[in-house]
Design an enzyme around this catalytic site. Structure first.
Site, PDB file in Angstrom:
ATOM      1  N   HIS A 276       0.870  -1.198   0.000  1.00  0.00           N
ATOM      2  CA  HIS A 276       0.000   0.000   0.000  1.00  0.00           C
ATOM      3  C   HIS A 276       0.895   1.232   0.000  1.00  0.00           C
ATOM      4  CE1 HIS A 276      -3.894   2.012   1.731  1.00  0.00           C
ATOM      5  NE2 HIS A 276      -3.149   2.912   1.099  1.00  0.00           N
TER       6      HIS A 276
ATOM      7  N   HIS B 216       1.275   4.848  -2.373  1.00  0.00           N
ATOM      8  CA  HIS B 216       0.904   5.721  -3.498  1.00  0.00           C
ATOM      9  C   HIS B 216       2.190   6.386  -3.974  1.00  0.00           C
ATOM     10  CE1 HIS B 216      -3.439   5.523  -2.465  1.00  0.00           C
ATOM     11  NE2 HIS B 216      -2.951   5.308  -1.253  1.00  0.00           N
TER      12      HIS B 216
ATOM     13  N   GLU C 256     -11.401   3.334   5.890  1.00  0.00           N
ATOM     14  CA  GLU C 256     -10.378   4.231   6.454  1.00  0.00           C
ATOM     15  C   GLU C 256     -11.136   5.309   7.224  1.00  0.00           C
ATOM     16  OE1 GLU C 256      -8.181   6.524   3.540  1.00  0.00           O
ATOM     17  OE2 GLU C 256      -6.548   6.986   4.940  1.00  0.00           O
TER      18      GLU C 256
ATOM     19  N   ASP D 294       1.772   3.933   2.849  1.00  0.00           N
ATOM     20  CA  ASP D 294       0.732   4.784   2.257  1.00  0.00           C
ATOM     21  C   ASP D 294       1.324   5.968   1.469  1.00  0.00           C
ATOM     22  OD1 ASP D 294      -1.877   5.417   1.587  1.00  0.00           O
ATOM     23  OD2 ASP D 294      -2.511   5.979   3.594  1.00  0.00           O
TER      24      ASP D 294
HETATM   25  N1  HPA Z   1      -6.705   7.377   1.310  1.00  0.00           N
HETATM   26  C1  HPA Z   1      -7.378   7.697   0.212  1.00  0.00           C
HETATM   27  N2  HPA Z   1      -6.792   8.182  -0.868  1.00  0.00           N
HETATM   28  C2  HPA Z   1      -5.470   8.333  -0.865  1.00  0.00           C
HETATM   29  C3  HPA Z   1      -4.725   8.019   0.253  1.00  0.00           C
HETATM   30  C4  HPA Z   1      -5.367   7.499   1.394  1.00  0.00           C
HETATM   31  O1  HPA Z   1      -4.788   7.174   2.445  1.00  0.00           O
HETATM   32  N3  HPA Z   1      -3.440   8.295  -0.069  1.00  0.00           N
HETATM   33  C5  HPA Z   1      -3.422   8.753  -1.334  1.00  0.00           C
HETATM   34  N4  HPA Z   1      -4.667   8.779  -1.832  1.00  0.00           N
HETATM   35 ZN    ZN Z   2      -3.769   4.794   0.549  1.00  0.00          ZN
END
Ligand code: HPA
Ligand code: ZN
Length: 338
Positions: free
Chosen positions: A17, A19, A200, A278
């Protein structure tokens, strides 16, 4: 370096996970802004860092999309990913499955080809340089409509053999998984793996939708599943992998304090939890920092840490033979460092 830090750093692990746009460090943001003649609303690296204070997901997303503005040329996407792979390799990551958000770029007039070719070239280099393998997961932005997601899937068509799966990210509340039912069905028909951010900030109902409507192979975050014991038991029984991101949870106020993180509860209830970073440039740490923060705050022992690393391979989209080889290497490391 403490014993535990060096143990965690050397432990072979996968990151599931991440980005890639969230790995844009302020130093590189400032350098790319200069290189591309893009103006950013910050005078210095310190000013960029000082802006990283969030009370919820949307605060972060606003600044994250602004930061991505400096990415314009193929070599920018290459340099971004190369910097991530260098850091990941130093953290013992041997395999990474990375998200990219094409719409963040195509909506600014950057070609899909520019983005993906830059990323693919860095992925090939990371394998040569570090032996670090990787896969790409294309994320749809959920605050945009499903037609835009369909257009993105179409733009990706020439590269589908180099894309492992599709995901769903951006503003969760108000944009439930069901909004994207048809585009995920099409992606599944094309043989792509399916993941989605759910639970989340959004309620357990969004996790239900991700499972039942999108038919996910892996759940991103999933923290709020714990509010629903029947859902939690189902996730445990089916061996669903959760990609948990402790420092992200803290920075985005999903938890008030790391001592409240549910990672140990997840493990004790039999969930296949993994630890990930993340958006490490925004949340204050890469994958080892996330393992250590969670371990310290929740008293995880070495066995728990090894379970989390093993789960990262079991939850990956690698074939069974490669997963077994990674797990054997993990066992050898643990035996050698007992
Ligand atoms: N959540 C949702 N969208 C996202 C996140 C996240 O933690 N990080 C980058 N885009
Ligand atoms: Zn994410």
């Amino acid at each position: 370096m403490t014993d535990l830090t060096s143990f965690v750093r050397g432990l072979p692990k996968a990151e599931l996970h991440l980005h890639i746009e969230g790995s844009l460090e302020p130093e590189l943001m400032v350098r790319l802004a200069e290189r591309n003649g893009v103006s950013i609303p910050f005078g210095s690296v310190e000013e960029v860092r000082a802006a990283y204070s969030f009370t919820k997901l949307q605060d972060f997303l606003d600044i994250y999309y602004q930061g991505a503005n400096v990415l314009r040329e193929q070599r920018d996407f290459h340099d971004l990913a190369a910097a991530y792979f260098d850091r990941a390799a130093a953290d013992g990551v041997v395999h990474a499955e990375i998200f990219f958000d094409p719409q963040t770029h195509t909506d600014r007039g950057i070609r899909f080809a520019t983005v993906i070719e830059g990323l693919l070239s860095a992925m090939a280099e990371a394998e040569d340089k570090h032996g670090l393998t990787s896969k790409l997961i294309l994320c749809f932005l959920r605050h945009l409509d499903e037609d835009a997601a369909f257009a993105t899937l179409e733009a990706a068509e020439p590269w589908l053999d180099r894309i492992a799966g599709v995901g769903l990210d951006s503003s969760e509340v108000g944009h439930p998984p069901e909004k994207f039912a048809r585009v995920f069905a099409k992606a599944r028909d094309k043989g792509l793996k399916i993941v989605a951010h759910a639970g989340e900030e959004g309620p357990p109902e969004y996790v239900h939708q991700a499972l039942e409507i999108l038919k996910i192979d892996r759940l991103d975050h999933g923290n709020r599943s714990l509010e629903d014991p029947v859902l939690t038991a189902h996730l445990a029984r089916t061996g669903m992998t959760l990609t948990v991101c402790p420092l992200s949870n803290l920075k985005l106020c999903v938890i008030d304090d790391m001592t409240q993180h549910p990672i140990d509860r997840m493990l004790r209830t039999g969930l296949r939890a993994t630890i990930n970073s993340d958006d490490p440039a925004y949340f204050g740490g890469y994958v080892v920092d996330n393992y250590l923060a969670a371990a310290e705050a929740r008293g995880l022992d070495r066995d728990d840490i090894v379970t989390l690393a093993r789960n990262s391979f079991l939850g990956s989209f690698l074939d069974d033979e490669t997963v077994a080889a990674h797990c054997a290497r993990l066992d050898a490391y643990v035996a050698a460092n007992a």
